[in-house]
Design a protein around this motif. Structure first.
Motif, PDB file in Angstrom:
ATOM      1  N   HIS A 295       3.103  -0.491  14.660  1.00 43.59           N
ATOM      2  CA  HIS A 295       3.617  -1.430  13.648  1.00 43.59           C
ATOM      3  C   HIS A 295       5.141  -1.382  13.517  1.00 43.59           C
ATOM      4  N   HIS A 296       5.748  -0.203  13.665  1.00 40.34           N
ATOM      5  CA  HIS A 296       7.218  -0.121  13.554  1.00 40.34           C
ATOM      6  C   HIS A 296       7.882  -0.844  14.724  1.00 40.34           C
ATOM      7  N   TRP A 297       7.355  -0.640  15.924  1.00 39.70           N
ATOM      8  CA  TRP A 297       7.918  -1.296  17.106  1.00 39.70           C
ATOM      9  C   TRP A 297       7.720  -2.801  17.034  1.00 39.70           C
TER      10      TRP A 297
ATOM     11  N   GLU B  89       2.009   8.262   4.971  1.00 38.79           N
ATOM     12  CA  GLU B  89       2.004   7.054   5.803  1.00 38.79           C
ATOM     13  C   GLU B  89       1.377   7.312   7.171  1.00 38.79           C
TER      14      GLU B  89
ATOM     15  N   GLN C 250       6.624  -7.076   6.072  1.00 44.44           N
ATOM     16  CA  GLN C 250       7.502  -7.344   7.222  1.00 44.44           C
ATOM     17  C   GLN C 250       8.261  -8.653   7.001  1.00 44.44           C
TER      18      GLN C 250
ATOM     19  N   LEU D 160       5.533  -2.184   2.457  1.00 42.75           N
ATOM     20  CA  LEU D 160       5.875  -2.364   3.870  1.00 42.75           C
ATOM     21  C   LEU D 160       5.713  -3.807   4.341  1.00 42.75           C
TER      22      LEU D 160
ATOM     23  N   ALA E  89      10.119  -4.365  14.711  1.00 42.48           N
ATOM     24  CA  ALA E  89      11.476  -4.395  15.264  1.00 42.48           C
ATOM     25  C   ALA E  89      11.690  -5.590  16.195  1.00 42.48           C
TER      26      ALA E  89
END
Length: 347
Positions: free
Chosen positions: A311-313, A167, A82, A80, A316
């Motif tokens: 973390h996903h936001w 996850e 980034q 993962l 993005a």
């Protein structure tokens, strides 16, 4: 795979060598570690950690033996990272990967090193509560570090294995770190105390082993009239190991907020732990001056917990590891500077 194992076991060999030296191959005499000696050793450990950053920056691809773009994509997806790879440009993508890898490592190192300071507060309390002579601090801490290295190895790779399968565990880590950060802030002024006789580890050890009533030099075990005893110094070591186990529950999830690569979590964690002994002697007499540090650490844990949940936001909107490092260093710097500018008033 061959290079991956070579990289990892080369690191372990280095750690074993340094621990052997630290344990006293070149300095077997018990003595009270001076501020100057602690400062030199702290500088050496930080230098080693920074040198490893350079190694990862230059040869980080060797860690997972990446030889083509497909393997790089797979490693980036698995851990993962980034980063945005450049299609059809393996060389440029590999540079991006190595730069990010080194940055994740050094960010994890800063987090663990900062959280170790809170561990020092408790160690000082343990030594004073048990009345340990200062000349024995070094021996207890080195053996404590050896135990911590083994425990962190097990925790980190077990945690990485769970995260790779589930996850959603990251969200549990995030909630836990937020809770820990809030608790640390609420209890920041609470006076901590340790009762040597009633500590759970002391009671457990006393139940199954004969405990000698006094220290016997730097020995952990003692034999008298054919009967074997454990000494109070071993009890202190066991209490410190138990304390590190509690701190590991906070610090290891915190580093997983920065990187999901178990090797990076392990490397950053171990370098910080190895520097903990010398940092203890460096700060033992002045740590009370950093009275805002607990507030800083509580905000640090809050930030890391929120980062885990979002973390996903954050990915993005382009939030990178570098941004995390800036915020973490900023929080620590503000708490340290505030402590020095606004010293605690004497009671």
């Amino acid at each position: 795979m061959a290079n991956e194992w070579l990289f990892f076991f080369g690191f372990l060999a280095f750690i074993v060598l340094m621990l052997a030296i630290d344990l006293g191959l070149f300095n077997k005499k018990d003595h009270e570690v001076s501020f100057k000696e602690a400062a030199i050793m702290s500088g050496i450990w930080v230098a080693f950690a920074l040198a490893f950053y350079v190694i990862l920056r230059l040869w980080g691809d060797k860690l997972h033996d990446i030889t083509n773009f497909a393997e790089l994509q797979e490693i980036t997806r698995e851990h993962l990272h980034q980063i945005k790879l450049i299609p059809n440009d393996f060389a440029a993508s590999l540079e991006i990967y190595k730069k990010n890898l080194a940055l994740e490592y050094i960010t994890g190192y800063v987090i663990e090193y900062a959280l170790s300071v809170d561990n020092i507060f408790v160690m000082v309390l343990i030594f004073s509560s048990f009345g340990v002579p200062a000349k024995f601090y070094h021996r207890v801490l080195v053996w404590g570090i050896i135990g911590a290295v083994i425990m962190r190895f097990l925790f980190i790779f077990l945690g990485a294995s769970l995260i790779s399968r589930f996850e959603w565990i990251l969200y549990l880590f995030g909630i836990f770190l937020i809770y820990t950060g809030i608790s640390m802030f609420i209890n920041r002024n609470k006076e901590e105390a340790i009762d040597p006789e009633n500590h759970k580890i002391v009671r457990f050890a006393s139940k199954y082993f004969a405990v000698h009533p006094t220290f016997v030099g730097h020995s952990f075990f003692y034999k008298e009239n054919g009967k074997k005893f454990i000494t109070p110094l071993l009890l202190v070591l066991l209490v410190i190991e138990f304390t590190d186990l509690i701190f590991a529950v906070d610090s290891i999830p915190a580093i997983f907020a920065v990187t999901k690569d178990p090797y990076l979590v392990f490397f950053s964690n171990i370098f910080a732990i190895l520097g903990l002994r010398s940092m203890f002697f460096l700060l033992v007499n002045i740590i009370h001056k950093f009275h805002y540090l607990k507030i800083g650490l509580s905000f640090l844990l809050l930030f890391i917990g929120i980062k885990m949940l979002a973390h996903h936001w954050l990915a993005a909107i382009g939030f990178t590891t570098a941004h995390s490092l800036y915020i973490i260093v900023g929080i620590l710097a503000v708490s340290i500077i505030a402590s020095l500018l606004f010293p605690k008033k004497a009671d």
